[in-house]
Design a protein around this motif. Structure first.
Motif, PDB file in Angstrom:
ATOM      1  N   TRP A   1       0.794  -1.226   0.000  1.00 54.74           N
ATOM      2  CA  TRP A   1       0.000   0.000   0.000  1.00 54.74           C
ATOM      3  C   TRP A   1       0.830   1.280   0.000  1.00 54.74           C
ATOM      4  CZ3 TRP A   1      -4.549  -1.020  -1.547  1.00 54.74           C
ATOM      5  CH2 TRP A   1      -5.215  -2.182  -1.152  1.00 54.74           C
ATOM      6  N   GLY A   2       2.159   1.160   0.093  1.00 55.62           N
ATOM      7  CA  GLY A   2       3.001   2.353   0.119  1.00 55.62           C
ATOM      8  C   GLY A   2       2.833   3.216  -1.115  1.00 55.62           C
ATOM      9  N   SER A   3       2.802   2.594  -2.273  1.00 58.47           N
ATOM     10  CA  SER A   3       2.663   3.330  -3.526  1.00 58.47           C
ATOM     11  C   SER A   3       1.304   4.022  -3.608  1.00 58.47           C
ATOM     12  CB  SER A   3       2.851   2.381  -4.710  1.00 58.47           C
ATOM     13  OG  SER A   3       2.778   3.082  -5.934  1.00 58.47           O
ATOM     14  N   SER A   4       0.239   3.342  -3.196  1.00 60.51           N
ATOM     15  CA  SER A   4      -1.101   3.939  -3.222  1.00 60.51           C
ATOM     16  C   SER A   4      -1.168   5.157  -2.316  1.00 60.51           C
ATOM     17  CB  SER A   4      -2.141   2.903  -2.781  1.00 60.51           C
ATOM     18  OG  SER A   4      -2.167   1.807  -3.674  1.00 60.51           O
ATOM     19  N   PHE A   5      -0.524   5.076  -1.154  1.00 65.44           N
ATOM     20  CA  PHE A   5      -0.489   6.214  -0.231  1.00 65.44           C
ATOM     21  C   PHE A   5       0.223   7.405  -0.865  1.00 65.44           C
ATOM     22  CE2 PHE A   5       2.257   8.385   2.914  1.00 65.44           C
ATOM     23  CZ  PHE A   5       1.277   9.060   3.632  1.00 65.44           C
ATOM     24  N   LEU A   6       1.362   7.140  -1.500  1.00 68.07           N
ATOM     25  CA  LEU A   6       2.139   8.219  -2.107  1.00 68.07           C
ATOM     26  C   LEU A   6       1.399   8.873  -3.276  1.00 68.07           C
ATOM     27  CD1 LEU A   6       5.677   6.543  -2.086  1.00 68.07           C
ATOM     28  CD2 LEU A   6       4.916   8.448  -0.653  1.00 68.07           C
ATOM     29  N   VAL A   7       0.682   8.067  -4.057  1.00 69.34           N
ATOM     30  CA  VAL A   7      -0.024   8.587  -5.231  1.00 69.34           C
ATOM     31  C   VAL A   7      -1.304   9.324  -4.831  1.00 69.34           C
ATOM     32  CG1 VAL A   7      -1.249   7.956  -7.343  1.00 69.34           C
ATOM     33  CG2 VAL A   7       0.939   6.875  -6.808  1.00 69.34           C
ATOM     34  N   ASN A   8      -2.112   8.679  -3.982  1.00 68.05           N
ATOM     35  CA  ASN A   8      -3.438   9.215  -3.675  1.00 68.05           C
ATOM     36  C   ASN A   8      -3.451  10.296  -2.596  1.00 68.05           C
ATOM     37  OD1 ASN A   8      -4.725   7.454  -5.521  1.00 68.05           O
ATOM     38  ND2 ASN A   8      -4.667   5.803  -4.023  1.00 68.05           N
TER      39      ASN A   8
ATOM     40  N   ASP B   1       5.063   6.409 -11.373  1.00 63.70           N
ATOM     41  CA  ASP B   1       6.397   5.846 -11.547  1.00 63.70           C
ATOM     42  C   ASP B   1       7.328   6.246 -10.405  1.00 63.70           C
ATOM     43  OD1 ASP B   1       6.318   8.481 -12.351  1.00 63.70           O
ATOM     44  OD2 ASP B   1       7.846   8.237 -13.907  1.00 63.70           O
ATOM     45  N   ALA B   2       7.185   7.493  -9.921  1.00 69.26           N
ATOM     46  CA  ALA B   2       8.014   7.944  -8.802  1.00 69.26           C
ATOM     47  C   ALA B   2       7.672   7.174  -7.532  1.00 69.26           C
ATOM     48  CB  ALA B   2       7.829   9.440  -8.571  1.00 69.26           C
ATOM     49  N   ALA B   3       6.376   6.936  -7.298  1.00 67.46           N
ATOM     50  CA  ALA B   3       5.947   6.185  -6.116  1.00 67.46           C
ATOM     51  C   ALA B   3       6.496   4.764  -6.146  1.00 67.46           C
ATOM     52  CB  ALA B   3       4.422   6.163  -6.038  1.00 67.46           C
ATOM     53  N   ALA B   4       6.458   4.142  -7.333  1.00 72.48           N
ATOM     54  CA  ALA B   4       6.978   2.783  -7.468  1.00 72.48           C
ATOM     55  C   ALA B   4       8.480   2.736  -7.158  1.00 72.48           C
ATOM     56  CB  ALA B   4       6.724   2.262  -8.875  1.00 72.48           C
ATOM     57  N   LYS B   5       9.216   3.736  -7.633  1.00 74.01           N
ATOM     58  CA  LYS B   5      10.657   3.787  -7.371  1.00 74.01           C
ATOM     59  C   LYS B   5      10.939   3.967  -5.882  1.00 74.01           C
ATOM     60  CE  LYS B   5      11.925   5.621 -11.919  1.00 74.01           C
ATOM     61  NZ  LYS B   5      12.415   6.805 -12.667  1.00 74.01           N
ATOM     62  N   TRP B   6      10.116   4.776  -5.211  1.00 72.99           N
ATOM     63  CA  TRP B   6      10.331   5.000  -3.786  1.00 72.99           C
ATOM     64  C   TRP B   6      10.090   3.717  -2.982  1.00 72.99           C
ATOM     65  CZ3 TRP B   6       8.589  10.434  -1.714  1.00 72.99           C
ATOM     66  CH2 TRP B   6       9.233  11.424  -2.450  1.00 72.99           C
ATOM     67  N   VAL B   7       9.068   2.955  -3.353  1.00 72.27           N
ATOM     68  CA  VAL B   7       8.807   1.690  -2.675  1.00 72.27           C
ATOM     69  C   VAL B   7       9.930   0.690  -2.969  1.00 72.27           C
ATOM     70  CG1 VAL B   7       7.229  -0.280  -2.503  1.00 72.27           C
ATOM     71  CG2 VAL B   7       6.318   2.039  -2.645  1.00 72.27           C
TER      72      VAL B   7
ATOM     73  N   LEU C   1       4.253  13.180   9.735  1.00 70.63           N
ATOM     74  CA  LEU C   1       4.325  14.640   9.798  1.00 70.63           C
ATOM     75  C   LEU C   1       4.063  15.281   8.430  1.00 70.63           C
ATOM     76  CD1 LEU C   1       7.483  15.019  12.085  1.00 70.63           C
ATOM     77  CD2 LEU C   1       5.075  15.224  12.748  1.00 70.63           C
ATOM     78  N   PRO C   2       3.479  16.475   8.400  1.00 72.18           N
ATOM     79  CA  PRO C   2       3.213  17.188   7.131  1.00 72.18           C
ATOM     80  C   PRO C   2       4.481  17.850   6.592  1.00 72.18           C
ATOM     81  CG  PRO C   2       2.451  18.505   8.987  1.00 72.18           C
ATOM     82  CD  PRO C   2       2.932  17.201   9.562  1.00 72.18           C
ATOM     83  N   LEU C   3       5.397  17.019   6.079  1.00 73.68           N
ATOM     84  CA  LEU C   3       6.693  17.494   5.606  1.00 73.68           C
ATOM     85  C   LEU C   3       6.764  17.434   4.081  1.00 73.68           C
ATOM     86  CD1 LEU C   3       8.903  15.597   8.216  1.00 73.68           C
ATOM     87  CD2 LEU C   3       8.380  18.038   8.216  1.00 73.68           C
ATOM     88  N   PRO C   4       7.721  18.123   3.459  1.00 75.07           N
ATOM     89  CA  PRO C   4       7.906  18.032   2.002  1.00 75.07           C
ATOM     90  C   PRO C   4       8.156  16.602   1.549  1.00 75.07           C
ATOM     91  CG  PRO C   4       9.149  19.878   2.904  1.00 75.07           C
ATOM     92  CD  PRO C   4       8.625  19.118   4.085  1.00 75.07           C
ATOM     93  N   ALA C   5       7.939  16.354   0.262  1.00 70.59           N
ATOM     94  CA  ALA C   5       8.004  14.992  -0.284  1.00 70.59           C
ATOM     95  C   ALA C   5       9.343  14.306  -0.040  1.00 70.59           C
ATOM     96  CB  ALA C   5       7.707  15.028  -1.782  1.00 70.59           C
ATOM     97  N   GLY C   6      10.432  15.080  -0.066  1.00 70.27           N
ATOM     98  CA  GLY C   6      11.751  14.485   0.134  1.00 70.27           C
ATOM     99  C   GLY C   6      11.875  13.762   1.457  1.00 70.27           C
ATOM    100  N   PHE C   7      11.184  14.262   2.489  1.00 75.51           N
ATOM    101  CA  PHE C   7      11.233  13.615   3.798  1.00 75.51           C
ATOM    102  C   PHE C   7      10.503  12.271   3.778  1.00 75.51           C
ATOM    103  CE2 PHE C   7      12.153  18.003   4.897  1.00 75.51           C
ATOM    104  CZ  PHE C   7      13.142  17.861   5.871  1.00 75.51           C
ATOM    105  N   LEU C   8       9.494  12.163   2.924  1.00 70.54           N
ATOM    106  CA  LEU C   8       8.796  10.884   2.790  1.00 70.54           C
ATOM    107  C   LEU C   8       9.732   9.807   2.255  1.00 70.54           C
ATOM    108  CD1 LEU C   8       5.394  12.036   1.253  1.00 70.54           C
ATOM    109  CD2 LEU C   8       5.819  11.339   3.604  1.00 70.54           C
ATOM    110  N   LEU C   9      10.541  10.180   1.269  1.00 70.09           N
ATOM    111  CA  LEU C   9      11.510   9.234   0.721  1.00 70.09           C
ATOM    112  C   LEU C   9      12.489   8.793   1.803  1.00 70.09           C
ATOM    113  CD1 LEU C   9      12.870   7.688  -1.557  1.00 70.09           C
ATOM    114  CD2 LEU C   9      14.083   9.792  -2.184  1.00 70.09           C
ATOM    115  N   VAL C  10      12.979   9.747   2.579  1.00 69.49           N
ATOM    116  CA  VAL C  10      13.887   9.427   3.684  1.00 69.49           C
ATOM    117  C   VAL C  10      13.189   8.494   4.674  1.00 69.49           C
ATOM    118  CG1 VAL C  10      15.181  10.377   5.634  1.00 69.49           C
ATOM    119  CG2 VAL C  10      15.159  11.581   3.447  1.00 69.49           C
TER     120      VAL C  10
END
Length: 410
Positions: free
Chosen positions: A237-244, A251-257, A300-309
């Motif tokens: 569900w990680g990709s669905s969370f990132l997309v939705n 494609d970016a969500a898939a790479k992050w997962v 936390l409501p942080l920029p996208a880069g923090f999600l990747l981290v």
């Protein structure tokens, strides 16, 4: 000889990982050919997982009766035959039929090899063992994708993986005599090592106690349930969370997962070296804290880069937990029942992987996928609390055993 044999075990774990992600990659093509709905893949997954849970629960008795080498050989033969059956399957009904031995084969060999390495090899070998599972899980989709794009055939992908499995079956057949030989050699360890591996429970006490009644076993099972539940839930569900929710491109969500999985695989390779200097319990605790910090970044409501981290931190945190918990089994509960308890742990692990992701999916379908990070935080926190409570229990048990030993010597 022991090193050569360890290479064979690593190869067996690569082969164990190869089929794990094939169905998800191939199903879009398979469903079109069979005219089957999307949810059919879920039923096939449940069938495979159900067989794996059953064989994991029965693995203690089976392994004691036939030995790890024989069980590994037969299990790999079942897996290879099932994958070949997928290649030839004329209908979905036959896919379901072949999914049963595929699951049964995976459970016994998983529990057997984990217990064998936990009993006869050091902690770094366990970390590398599961690193090689990641290698297999990564290669499987690559082989399938190549077959679909190059030959436009998912069947050739299953055939290729089946051939690899049959090659391993041949290797295992000719190395069957080595299993008992290596086990006997490792049994000749020093008395200090034996005392260390006895861990929290004296072997004599273990012999007089049923596995599930040993103090701490149920807490260990809870830790495995929530760890594998969290690991599988992020993957599904990680990709669905990132997309939705976070509005990232697909494609970016898939790479992050995929980087999350890379964190687990690379982390386990590195952990193998760290275990030479750091104890399993310390690595388990450090991994759980790291994963918890990663989930905080998702909350936390942080920029996208923090999600990747956050995803990478969770992957790196998860890296040492599973192999170190497995390797601690003989030390925590004694060798007498470690094989049976290992089977229980693997069954609970597969139960977590099978039940937790659908649970989140069901709730999210009636609410929002935005609950994803809260679920992951709950799973990781529950695992951490269960693990810490187990450590406290074992510490008290070890202290009590030490006092009893001193009183006897007096």
């Amino acid at each position: 000889m022991a090193t050569f044999f360890l290479v064979i075990i690593y190869l067996a774990f690569i082969s164990l990982g190869l089929p794990d992600s094939l169905l998800g990659v191939a199903w879009p093509v398979m469903s079109a050919e069979y005219g089957a709905p999307l949810e059919t893949a879920g039923w096939l997954f449940m069938t495979i997982a159900g067989g794996t849970i059953i064989s994991s629960l029965a693995s203690g008795a089976v392994l004691k009766r036939f030995g790890t080498g024989n069980v590994t050989f037969v299990s790999c033969l079942l897996t290879a035959g099932s994958l070949l059956g997928f290649h030839f399957a004329p209908s979905v009904v036959w896919l379901v039929i072949f999914a049963i031995p595929l699951g049964l084969g995976a459970g016994s060999v998983d529990a057997g090899l984990n217990n064998y390495v936990a009993t006869h090899y050091k902690a770094h070998h366990m970390s590398w063992l599961h690193c090689f599972w990641g290698v297999g899980a990564t290669l499987g989709p690559i082989i399938m994708a190549q077959s679909i794009s190059g030959q436009n055939s998912w069947r050739s992908g299953y055939l290729t993986i089946a051939c690899i499995q049959f090659a391993l079956v041949v290797i295992l057949f000719f190395t069957l005599p080595l299993w008992n030989k290596i086990a006997k050699n490792s049994a000749a360890m020093s008395s200090e090592e034996k005392d260390e591996q006895a861990g929290a429970l004296l072997e004599e006490e273990a012999k007089q106690t049923k596995p599930l009644r040993i103090k701490g076993v149920k807490l260990a099972l809870v830790s495995f349930l929530f760890y594998c539940g969290a690991e599988a839930t992020i993957g599904l569900w990680g990709s669905s969370f990132l997309v939705n929710v976070k509005e990232l491109p697909v494609d970016a969500a898939a790479k992050w997962v995929s980087l999350y999985y890379a964190g687990i695989t690379i982390g386990r390779f590195i952990t193998g070296f760290i275990t030479l200097k750091v104890r399993n319990r310390t690595l388990i605790r450090f991994g759980q804290v790291t994963a918890l910090l990663g989930t905080v970044l998702l909350l936390l409501p942080l920029p996208a880069g923090f999600l990747l981290v956050g995803f990478i931190m969770i992957g790196l945190g998860f890296a040492p937990i599973f192999p170190c918990m497995l390797h601690e089994t003989p030390a925590r509960f004694g060798k007498e029942h470690s094989q049976t308890i290992m089977g229980f742990q693997m069954a609970m692990a597969y139960t977590g992987s099978m039940s937790m992701p659908p649970l989140l999916g069901f709730i999210a379908s009636h609410t929002t996928i935005g609950i994803f990070p809260f679920f992951i935080a709950f799973f990781v926190a529950a695992m951490f609390l269960g693990s810490e409570k187990l450590n406290d229990l074992l510490k008290k048990k070890r202290s009590t055993n030490g006092e009893n030993s001193n009183s006897m010597s007096l």
